[in-house]
Design a protein around this motif. Structure first.
Motif, PDB file in Angstrom:
ATOM      1  N   MET A   1      -6.798  -7.694   2.485  1.00  0.00           N
ATOM      2  CA  MET A   1      -6.660  -6.285   2.181  1.00  0.00           C
ATOM      3  C   MET A   1      -5.190  -5.892   2.281  1.00  0.00           C
ATOM      4  N   SER A   2      -4.693  -5.159   1.307  1.00  0.00           N
ATOM      5  CA  SER A   2      -3.299  -4.736   1.304  1.00  0.00           C
ATOM      6  C   SER A   2      -3.113  -3.568   2.268  1.00  0.00           C
ATOM      7  N   ARG A   3      -2.382  -3.817   3.318  1.00  0.00           N
ATOM      8  CA  ARG A   3      -2.087  -2.737   4.253  1.00  0.00           C
ATOM      9  C   ARG A   3      -0.843  -1.981   3.813  1.00  0.00           C
ATOM     10  N   ILE A   4       0.064  -2.702   3.147  1.00  0.00           N
ATOM     11  CA  ILE A   4       1.289  -2.063   2.664  1.00  0.00           C
ATOM     12  C   ILE A   4       0.954  -0.997   1.619  1.00  0.00           C
ATOM     13  N   GLY A   5       0.010  -1.294   0.741  1.00  0.00           N
ATOM     14  CA  GLY A   5      -0.339  -0.367  -0.332  1.00  0.00           C
ATOM     15  C   GLY A   5      -0.864   0.964   0.173  1.00  0.00           C
ATOM     16  N   TYR A   6      -1.518   0.960   1.316  1.00  0.00           N
ATOM     17  CA  TYR A   6      -2.095   2.198   1.843  1.00  0.00           C
ATOM     18  C   TYR A   6      -1.120   3.003   2.694  1.00  0.00           C
TER      19      TYR A   6
ATOM     20  N   PRO B   1      -0.878   1.273 -14.913  1.00  0.00           N
ATOM     21  CA  PRO B   1      -1.814   2.399 -15.056  1.00  0.00           C
ATOM     22  C   PRO B   1      -3.051   2.243 -14.164  1.00  0.00           C
ATOM     23  N   ILE B   2      -3.278   1.055 -13.634  1.00  0.00           N
ATOM     24  CA  ILE B   2      -4.432   0.809 -12.759  1.00  0.00           C
ATOM     25  C   ILE B   2      -4.274   1.549 -11.432  1.00  0.00           C
ATOM     26  N   ILE B   3      -3.052   1.589 -10.911  1.00  0.00           N
ATOM     27  CA  ILE B   3      -2.785   2.194  -9.603  1.00  0.00           C
ATOM     28  C   ILE B   3      -2.546   3.695  -9.788  1.00  0.00           C
ATOM     29  N   THR B   4      -3.219   4.497  -8.967  1.00  0.00           N
ATOM     30  CA  THR B   4      -3.027   5.949  -9.032  1.00  0.00           C
ATOM     31  C   THR B   4      -2.026   6.391  -7.981  1.00  0.00           C
ATOM     32  N   MET B   5      -1.167   7.304  -8.355  1.00  0.00           N
ATOM     33  CA  MET B   5      -0.121   7.803  -7.467  1.00  0.00           C
ATOM     34  C   MET B   5      -0.358   9.289  -7.225  1.00  0.00           C
ATOM     35  N   ASN B   6      -0.460   9.684  -5.953  1.00  0.00           N
ATOM     36  CA  ASN B   6      -0.693  11.083  -5.589  1.00  0.00           C
ATOM     37  C   ASN B   6       0.515  11.609  -4.822  1.00  0.00           C
ATOM     38  N   VAL B   7       1.151  12.664  -5.343  1.00  0.00           N
ATOM     39  CA  VAL B   7       2.297  13.273  -4.687  1.00  0.00           C
ATOM     40  C   VAL B   7       1.826  14.557  -4.018  1.00  0.00           C
ATOM     41  N   ASP B   8       1.973  14.617  -2.693  1.00  0.00           N
ATOM     42  CA  ASP B   8       1.589  15.806  -1.922  1.00  0.00           C
ATOM     43  C   ASP B   8       2.818  16.324  -1.184  1.00  0.00           C
ATOM     44  N   GLY B   9       3.595  17.166  -1.823  1.00  0.00           N
ATOM     45  CA  GLY B   9       4.774  17.743  -1.172  1.00  0.00           C
ATOM     46  C   GLY B   9       5.825  16.683  -0.879  1.00  0.00           C
ATOM     47  N   THR B  10       5.910  16.266   0.386  1.00  0.00           N
ATOM     48  CA  THR B  10       6.930  15.290   0.786  1.00  0.00           C
ATOM     49  C   THR B  10       6.342  13.911   1.063  1.00  0.00           C
ATOM     50  N   SER B  11       5.124  13.663   0.626  1.00  0.00           N
ATOM     51  CA  SER B  11       4.540  12.332   0.827  1.00  0.00           C
ATOM     52  C   SER B  11       3.893  11.847  -0.464  1.00  0.00           C
ATOM     53  N   VAL B  12       3.946  10.530  -0.653  1.00  0.00           N
ATOM     54  CA  VAL B  12       3.372   9.906  -1.847  1.00  0.00           C
ATOM     55  C   VAL B  12       2.415   8.819  -1.377  1.00  0.00           C
ATOM     56  N   LYS B  13       1.219   8.817  -1.969  1.00  0.00           N
ATOM     57  CA  LYS B  13       0.188   7.860  -1.583  1.00  0.00           C
ATOM     58  C   LYS B  13      -0.300   7.132  -2.832  1.00  0.00           C
ATOM     59  N   PHE B  14      -0.591   5.841  -2.692  1.00  0.00           N
ATOM     60  CA  PHE B  14      -1.068   5.014  -3.798  1.00  0.00           C
ATOM     61  C   PHE B  14      -2.486   4.547  -3.502  1.00  0.00           C
ATOM     62  N   ASP B  15      -3.353   4.566  -4.520  1.00  0.00           N
ATOM     63  CA  ASP B  15      -4.743   4.126  -4.391  1.00  0.00           C
ATOM     64  C   ASP B  15      -5.064   3.132  -5.493  1.00  0.00           C
ATOM     65  N   ARG B  16      -6.090   2.297  -5.229  1.00  0.00           N
ATOM     66  CA  ARG B  16      -6.537   1.326  -6.230  1.00  0.00           C
ATOM     67  C   ARG B  16      -8.019   1.525  -6.496  1.00  0.00           C
ATOM     68  N   PRO B  17      -8.495   1.183  -7.700  1.00  0.00           N
ATOM     69  CA  PRO B  17      -9.891   1.441  -8.059  1.00  0.00           C
ATOM     70  C   PRO B  17     -10.884   0.418  -7.503  1.00  0.00           C
ATOM     71  N   ASP B  18     -10.442  -0.830  -7.300  1.00  0.00           N
ATOM     72  CA  ASP B  18     -11.374  -1.866  -6.832  1.00  0.00           C
ATOM     73  C   ASP B  18     -10.649  -2.861  -5.925  1.00  0.00           C
ATOM     74  N   ASN B  19     -11.368  -3.908  -5.525  1.00  0.00           N
ATOM     75  CA  ASN B  19     -10.810  -4.883  -4.592  1.00  0.00           C
ATOM     76  C   ASN B  19     -10.564  -6.244  -5.227  1.00  0.00           C
ATOM     77  N   ASN B  20     -10.290  -6.286  -6.529  1.00  0.00           N
ATOM     78  CA  ASN B  20      -9.911  -7.553  -7.160  1.00  0.00           C
ATOM     79  C   ASN B  20      -8.616  -8.061  -6.538  1.00  0.00           C
ATOM     80  N   ASN B  21      -8.431  -9.380  -6.548  1.00  0.00           N
ATOM     81  CA  ASN B  21      -7.197  -9.946  -5.986  1.00  0.00           C
ATOM     82  C   ASN B  21      -5.969  -9.410  -6.709  1.00  0.00           C
ATOM     83  N   LYS B  22      -6.025  -9.371  -8.023  1.00  0.00           N
ATOM     84  CA  LYS B  22      -4.878  -8.894  -8.803  1.00  0.00           C
ATOM     85  C   LYS B  22      -4.585  -7.412  -8.524  1.00  0.00           C
TER      86      LYS B  22
END
Length: 178
Positions: A1-6, A39-60
């Motif tokens: 599981m990617s901890r850096i991505g979260y 385009p697979i990765i979603t980026m959410n900007v909330d004021g002074t923080s940015v968070k990245f999410d992924r749709p599934d748990n494929n290795n790629k």
């Protein structure tokens, strides 16, 4: 599981993020950087923080998640602080000099080796055996430093060559050593 991505990327004061489709632009005190993200990765900007999410748990997808977040974090750090690499020339007669925008190396070949300074980077030669490379793009700084280092890689018998400032070159004894 990617901890850096979260991990959430905190935006310092004076940093502005703009997304146009898959292109992300980060503006800061030192300049502006643009990068295309997946385009697979979603980026959410909330004021002074940015968070990245992924749709599934494929290795790629998991790998892309962490990589996207790390690249974005490097963009933010670059426009705020910048990146730097220092190279040392080790060897008798090895020297570097800067003439205008050209880096000229004398590293034991029959001719001097010349490099043009890439766009967005600044070179500094404080003394004739040290090269300092600065820029806002971590990738550009690292690529140019690797290109200069590849002219004369450090060799293990005498330790001669171009090396990074903090690099350790493991030495070998040679034939006559017992």
């Amino acid at each position: 599981m990617s901890r850096i991505g979260y991990k959430v990327v905190e935006l310092p004061a004076g940093v502005e993020v703009k997304r146009d489709g898959d292109d992300v632009t980060v503006k800061g005190p030192k300049g502006s950087l643009t990068r295309t993200i997946s385009p697979i990765i979603t980026m959410n900007v909330d004021g002074t923080s940015v968070k990245f999410d992924r749709p599934d748990n494929n290795n790629k997808t998991r790998a892309l998640h962490g990589t996207t977040r790390a690249n974005f974090n490097n963009m933010v750090e670059g426009v705020v602080n910048g990146f730097s690499k220092t190279l040392k020339l080790v060897g008798v007669g090895y020297r570097a000099q800067l003439k205008g925008k050209k880096l000229i190396l004398a590293v034991g070949y029959s001719h001097p080796v010349e490099f043009d300074t890439p766009e967005g980077l600044s070179l500094e030669v404080p003394d004739n055996t040290t090269i300092k490379i600065d820029g806002i793009s971590k990738q550009a700084v690292g690529d140019f430093a690797a290109e200069v280092r590849a002219v004369r890689l450090p060799e293990p018998y005498k330790g001669k060559g171009i090396r990074y400032e903090d690099e350790y070159v493991r030495r070998k004894e040679g034939k006559t050593g017992k």
